[in-house]
Scaffold this active site. Structure first.
Site, PDB file in Angstrom:
ATOM      1  N   GLU A 151       1.033  -1.221   0.108  1.00  0.00           N
ATOM      2  CA  GLU A 151      -0.059  -0.021   0.008  1.00  0.00           C
ATOM      3  C   GLU A 151       1.051   1.347  -0.093  1.00  0.00           C
ATOM      4  OE1 GLU A 151      -3.207  -0.020   2.682  1.00  0.00           O
ATOM      5  OE2 GLU A 151      -3.328   2.032   2.852  1.00  0.00           O
ATOM      6  N   ARG A 152       0.789   2.103  -0.868  1.00  0.00           N
ATOM      7  CA  ARG A 152       1.254   3.405  -1.315  1.00  0.00           C
ATOM      8  C   ARG A 152       2.785   3.202  -1.374  1.00  0.00           C
ATOM      9  NH1 ARG A 152      -2.966   5.974  -2.266  1.00  0.00           N
ATOM     10  NH2 ARG A 152      -4.439   6.101  -0.688  1.00  0.00           N
ATOM     11  N   ASN A 194      -2.895  -1.461   8.218  1.00  0.00           N
ATOM     12  CA  ASN A 194      -4.374  -2.184   7.899  1.00  0.00           C
ATOM     13  C   ASN A 194      -3.977  -3.761   7.808  1.00  0.00           C
ATOM     14  OD1 ASN A 194      -5.534   0.462   7.509  1.00  0.00           O
ATOM     15  ND2 ASN A 194      -4.455   0.485   5.291  1.00  0.00           N
ATOM     16  N   LYS A 271      -3.014   0.240  14.459  1.00  0.00           N
ATOM     17  CA  LYS A 271      -3.949   1.275  13.828  1.00  0.00           C
ATOM     18  C   LYS A 271      -5.394   0.821  14.145  1.00  0.00           C
ATOM     19  CE  LYS A 271      -5.357   3.217   9.321  1.00  0.00           C
ATOM     20  NZ  LYS A 271      -5.181   3.417   8.004  1.00  0.00           N
ATOM     21  N   GLU A 275      -9.771   5.022   9.973  1.00  0.00           N
ATOM     22  CA  GLU A 275      -9.964   4.851   8.536  1.00  0.00           C
ATOM     23  C   GLU A 275     -10.751   3.448   8.443  1.00  0.00           C
ATOM     24  OE1 GLU A 275      -6.968   7.342   6.214  1.00  0.00           O
ATOM     25  OE2 GLU A 275      -6.187   5.594   6.945  1.00  0.00           O
ATOM     26  N   ARG A 308      -1.070   3.848  17.054  1.00  0.00           N
ATOM     27  CA  ARG A 308      -0.968   5.080  16.175  1.00  0.00           C
ATOM     28  C   ARG A 308      -1.993   6.076  16.807  1.00  0.00           C
ATOM     29  NH1 ARG A 308      -2.157   4.326  10.535  1.00  0.00           N
ATOM     30  NH2 ARG A 308      -0.326   5.562   9.745  1.00  0.00           N
ATOM     31  N   ARG A 320     -10.775  18.246  10.925  1.00  0.00           N
ATOM     32  CA  ARG A 320      -9.983  16.672  10.968  1.00  0.00           C
ATOM     33  C   ARG A 320      -8.652  16.937  11.863  1.00  0.00           C
ATOM     34  NH1 ARG A 320      -7.970  13.439   5.793  1.00  0.00           N
ATOM     35  NH2 ARG A 320      -6.158  12.242   6.964  1.00  0.00           N
ATOM     36  N   ASP A 349      -2.073  14.317   6.864  1.00  0.00           N
ATOM     37  CA  ASP A 349      -1.552  13.137   6.542  1.00  0.00           C
ATOM     38  C   ASP A 349      -0.344  13.312   5.408  1.00  0.00           C
ATOM     39  OD1 ASP A 349      -1.267  10.267   6.019  1.00  0.00           O
ATOM     40  OD2 ASP A 349      -2.837  10.097   4.460  1.00  0.00           O
ATOM     41  N   GLU A 371       6.213   9.294  13.572  1.00  0.00           N
ATOM     42  CA  GLU A 371       5.965   8.503  12.299  1.00  0.00           C
ATOM     43  C   GLU A 371       5.869   9.419  10.995  1.00  0.00           C
ATOM     44  OE1 GLU A 371       2.478   6.045  11.999  1.00  0.00           O
ATOM     45  OE2 GLU A 371       2.112   6.570   9.883  1.00  0.00           O
ATOM     46  N   GLU A 377       3.962   9.330  -0.856  1.00  0.00           N
ATOM     47  CA  GLU A 377       2.617   9.133  -1.336  1.00  0.00           C
ATOM     48  C   GLU A 377       2.118  10.473  -1.776  1.00  0.00           C
ATOM     49  OE1 GLU A 377       0.019   7.762   1.796  1.00  0.00           O
ATOM     50  OE2 GLU A 377      -1.890   8.211   0.743  1.00  0.00           O
ATOM     51  N   TRP A 527     -12.674  14.223   3.128  1.00  0.00           N
ATOM     52  CA  TRP A 527     -11.783  13.540   2.058  1.00  0.00           C
ATOM     53  C   TRP A 527     -11.843  14.446   0.966  1.00  0.00           C
ATOM     54  CZ3 TRP A 527     -14.521   8.015   2.215  1.00  0.00           C
ATOM     55  CH2 TRP A 527     -14.245   7.248   3.084  1.00  0.00           C
TER      56      TRP A 527
END
EC number: 3.2.1.131
Lengths: 685, 685
Positions: A151-152, A194, A271, A275, A308, A320, A349, A371, A377, A527
């Site tokens: 991912e990413r 994830n 996590k 999300e 996290r 957010r 992010d 982090e 990304e 988003w």
């Protein structure tokens, strides 16, 4: 292909490739190192000695057999100036060089540092240099799925060959461990945050044990991302409530099972309630209650839990940027002593630029770890040359003012500000099975910079860039100077052509590649790019002052005070904190809109300069790496223009303002930019 | 890592790696080749000369500068003994060696062949050797998706970096083209037969043109798998009916667009009305009507259409093995002259063993091309050592009897049986971005064998194995003999431990890995293993005689005659054609059940022998490739046992028969084998 392989400059050797020193330094080093010896003989000490031999060969300074000259000795000592991972290098005029450490891993780190000094042309005849890592857990986070998709990730599939593990242990694992050890990275979370429960089943624990066996001699521990609902998915339990004794017992048993196979297992990364991931809040328990339950399970084995803080809720109408602070700050003091709360550098992010996360400095009674995202990304992914050393350092050097001036994020992370012993820094890896590991030669510098800053958050990004350039392309001053000149302003160039003056999160949906400031149709308001820039006919920017979301109140008073007024807000963060009219006057006197356009133009122009600077290195760089970087810079140049033009076309459709004189119209109309779609863009979840 | 890279034996160099000849041969070759020259000077001729130099170096026979000795000349000639891709090598006692060809590509093929002769120790002092490919289109089919995932791929992600094309042309493309050219492969279908319309859009045509530019000098054309409904998905049409003039016009325009970018584009491969793919039958049009419409679109440009015959319908109750024949045989004579019907080697789907496909010999008026699967979907995937040269050759040498004895499949495929000029052989590639290209060192031999057999279907698989072994591991007789001894019976071993005596399709669902003869719950009957073995208390096997599905009637009468009686049926295909009682007497006198068990035992025992034979090579093979193959053989040994035990446990649950004396009970009970699941098995669609 033997010939091509023998001289392959495909980037696979990273900063550990052969780059012979100029003749004088070479012979000096050879004289300095005619005899190599070690008084320690464990596996890691043997690796250290082998690396020393290998490294000298790399620099063209292989000791002449039986030649007269100095000796380098690796020696275990008691030395209060260093910690258990540190090293102390002394070189005396009589030709005796000693690399001393309290443990064998320190000898290995010391060897790599000695070679780094040599490769960068530092004098080696007399040395008295003690160095210890200032951060305890220096960890890569692999967002690698068990099916090999990262991912990413923009550098091929995962390096973890789960299917053929544990039987087949790819030689890549050793090469990977060695590269990390050369920077002092001492931990690896192998699977995506994830997470899937499968990674906690017996067959996968056996596979992980095989990886751990390959990484162990290099001083690296393995960690797992834990799926919160694993007790239900593979444990047959009805609940994952952290206060349910059966759930706690399951995690204890699972931890015992893992430690039986991997005695030095590092612990879990989680996590939770983020999300769509499950977590303790699903049972009306706090993050602390969840983290502490897990921490209790690994505590008897010396393990830790990295929890996290990246949370924001779909049903939370608040800004957010404020939500992580709101969830976590009140829990300060409630986390067990073997829990680290892992906080992203910024509150949104991993944007090209974010102000430091307000949690830094706000949780003095909690082990807070950093982090960073090494994989780019939001900053050009595999092709754009955007050196992140400057981004990492900008956050680390930010002053939280939590305990007065000088309360930098670095001091929070290294534990000195609040007196924490358990400290950590995580980097989301940009590593894949592509031959060059990181998708481009220059992306390797971000892996390198992360490792060096995790060892010493005070290092300057320019020093790191010069180190990396000398080891990656050779020590010729013209090369090192030009490469550093390209790298240092490169991230600011991306900020200019993507998100100038504090803009953020205006990228394409899903793949997060390319400009899409117009997107407003996504289910969750936060988003949508329009949520972040709030551009209308009158102005642009997110008002986080007291008149707005009041996110500034999450910072220490002196900082909140400055941020309350656009005039005293760093213009690099202006639109992050303030909604301002298009004709707002910037410090240089020009109107906000024309200032924005000039930033876009400056970003594109800088990439054009980077192309010219790189082209000037053609005589000095091997054909392969020169051509690849040249091709990528051409992509970056075209896409910087795309970012600039699409953003201007969109904002003009909102503010109906003309361009400042001298600024070119976008190449296409807004509809054209909106129609661009990127099928099969890499790295999507 | 320079050192490791310089001596890397990671398999990346394939059969083109450095393997110096023994001293006498080396000096003889060096003497033979003191001067190298070419009278042709196009790009491909220049490559040929460079390959000759490089190849001599590889063999340790770099010509001494200005040394006295022979000359090798590359020369374009008119020579009626060879075709446009052929070559003619003559070596005279006076030291003059001439590699002659009608076109430059023939010079390149000739050079690779000369080097192959040298590497395998053939005498080179006097030669008069003319060779031309017997098959016109020698094509790899990549089942590569545009997102980089390879369907049925076990060697990493796709080598095609679609995302960074056309700007970035990976050096891998040239290495790949060179390896193919060394075998005479002259075509590449770059995308999965389960195709997406995106590959036909302008951006992807530009990306394909970049690939074509890299492959062209090596004599390789690119082809595309075409999505039947592309005119609707990207063309905005309402239909994909081949007889709709708008649809035909769209494909004509699309072909013109492709040829404008790629003048030597090869044409289209189509999987239509097969496993859910759309096709002409959706409009009640025949495969011929569909293929001919497309063929008309590429005809003006000299392109072809390769139309797959792999079809079976969910609503067709007839024996799946019969359906392709039933659909296609009646269309014989209806296909345009630039259409090839691509037929798999067998009527089901690339099983460890299948009888030859009944369409071979049954469509004399049609260009029939062969489709082999190089990637080992059903034969051990990346880890089992199962050399497919013997499988390919077994089918090619099968006698269709279509025009009397000697009407081999090879003669159908090379066109000689029915006088076809347009001929072809396709292999589903086993190539990925893994460093060793094919997932294992020995899987490289299947790529090699396919290429050699496409050039000359009459080559013996043992000759090919010896060639490959000498070039891959060096010419030492002990090595070549042992490696060949391991390879030759290896596929039969897999047949024995997976599907003995003509069994088929008893593998796990989805991933097609491991045994699952018990599966019976899948939606379509012909997806279930029980459909194929039909085992019950009385017997086992699929009755395809006249009393059964009568599939045998699809073969020529003399063959159908033999197959009508178990006693005259090759026992290797016994249960493919007959349902027989468990106590049926095999030719060796033993009962079917005990014969089956003995085959399972023999397969496992053979793998154990392969391990011993490989271990005996440790002194002769580099550490890296020795260890990897040793690890894979250990996996194969364990999984051969798993196949044997699971199959026996299941069939015993059906026939309740004891094991023959001397055969061990399965290690676990049937439920244990049923519970085994393989999360994240690679290669799934």
């Amino acid at each position: 292909m033997p010939q091509t392989v023998a001289h392959a400059e495909d980037g696979h050797e990273l900063w550990l490739r052969a780059s012979p020193l100029p003749a004088p330094q070479r012979s000096a080093l050879r004289h300095q190192a005619t005899r190599l010896q070690t008084t320690a003989h464990g596996p890691t000490a043997r690796l250290a000695l082998a690396e020393l031999q290998r490294g000298l060969a790399r620099l063209g300074a292989t000791p002449a057999r039986g030649g007269k000259g100095g000796t380098i000795t690796l020696e275990l000592v008691q030395d209060s100036r260093i910690n258990d991972e540190g090293f102390h290098i002394t070189a005396r005029p009589d030709g005796q060089t000693v690399i001393a450490a309290r443990r064998e891993i320190g000898l290995l780190y010391g060897v790599f540092h000695y070679l780094r000094l040599a490769a960068t042309g530092a004098p080696l005849a007399t040395l008295d240099l003690a160095s210890s890592p200032r951060v305890q857990l220096r960890v890569l986070n692999h967002w690698d799925n068990l099916d090999g998709v990262v991912e990413r990730g923009y550098s091929g599939r995962s390096i973890w060959d789960w299917w053929r593990l544990p039987d087949w242990r790819d030689t890549l694992y050793t090469e990977y461990a060695r590269a990390n050890a050369s920077l002092g990275i001492n931990g690896v979370v192998v699977n995506n945050v994830n997470a899937k429960s499968t990674s906690l089943t017996a067959p996968y624990i056996a596979k992980l044990a095989a990886i751990a066996g390959e990484l162990r001699p290099w001083g690296i521990r393995v960690y797992l991302s834990a799926r919160w609902t694993a007790p239900m998915e593979i444990g047959g339990l009805k609940s994952a409530d952290p206060l349910d004794p059966a759930v706690a017992a399951w995690w204890r048993a699972k931890s015992d099972e893992i430690y039986a196979a991997i005695p030095d297992f590092g612990g879990f990364l989680v996590k939770a309630n983020s999300e769509g991931q499950p977590g303790p809040q699903d049972y009306r328990r706090s993050h602390a209650e969840g983290a502490n339950m897990l921490a209790a399970a690994v505590k008897p084995h010396g393990g830790v839990v990295m929890w996290r803080a990246f949370v924001y809720a779909h049903d939370n109408p608040d800004d957010r940027a404020k939500q992580a602070y709101n969830d976590f700050q009140p829990l300060d003091g409630q986390f067990a002593d073997n829990v680290l709360v892992q906080v992203k550098n910024g509150a949104i992010d991993f944007q090209p630029r974010e102000p430091f996360h307000p949690l830094f400095g706000a949780m003095p009674k909690t082990n807070l770890m950093m982090e960073f995202q090494i994989t780019k990304e939001y900053v050009g992914q595999s092709t754009h040359l955007t050196y992140l050393g400057t981004l990492f350092s900008e956050t680390l050097q930010a002053d939280t003012q939590a305990k007065g001036t000088g309360s930098t994020v670095a001091k929070v992370v290294d534990g000195t500000l609040d007196g924490h012993r358990l400290t950590g820094m995580a980097g989301v890896a940009n590593i894949g099975a592509d031959r060059d590991w990181s998708g481009s030669i220059f992306n390797q510098a971000d892996w390198y910079a992360f490792g060096r800053l995790a060892w010493d958050p005070e290092l300057s990004p320019e020093t790191i860039a010069r180190e990396w350039a000398a080891q990656t392309f050779g020590p010729a001053p013209k090369v090192v100077n030009t490469v550093t000149t390209i790298m240092m302003p490169s991230r600011e160039a991306a900020v200019d052509y993507m998100t100038p003056l504090g803009l953020a999160h205006v990228m394409g949906t899903g793949h997060h590649y390319g400009p899409a400031p117009w997107v407003s149709h996504l289910a969750r308001p936060e988003w949508n790019p329009v949520y972040y820039h709030k551009a209308d006919a009158q102005g642009i920017g997110f008002d986080r002052s007291a008149k707005g979301s009041n996110a500034i109140s999450q910072y220490a008073p002196p900082i909140a005070q400055k941020l309350s007024d656009p005039a005293t807000t760093d213009e690099r963060q202006l639109l992050w904190f303030h909604h301002l009219p298009w004709d707002y006057r910037l410090k240089n006197g020009e109107a906000l809109w024309s200032g924005m356009v000039h930033h876009y133009d400056a970003g594109v122009a800088q990439v054009a300069r980077m192309q010219v600077q790189w082209d000037s290195l053609q005589p000095y760089i091997d054909k392969e790496r020169f051509a690849k970087t040249q091709a990528f810079l051409a992509i970056q140049r075209r896409e910087a223009q795309w970012w600039r033009d699409a953003s201007i076309a969109y904002f003009q459709s909102v503010n109906h303002l003309d361009l400042p004189s001298g600024s070119a119209k976008p190449a296409h109309d807004l509809d054209w930019y909106k129609e661009q779609n990127l099928p099969y863009a890499p790295g999507n979840p």
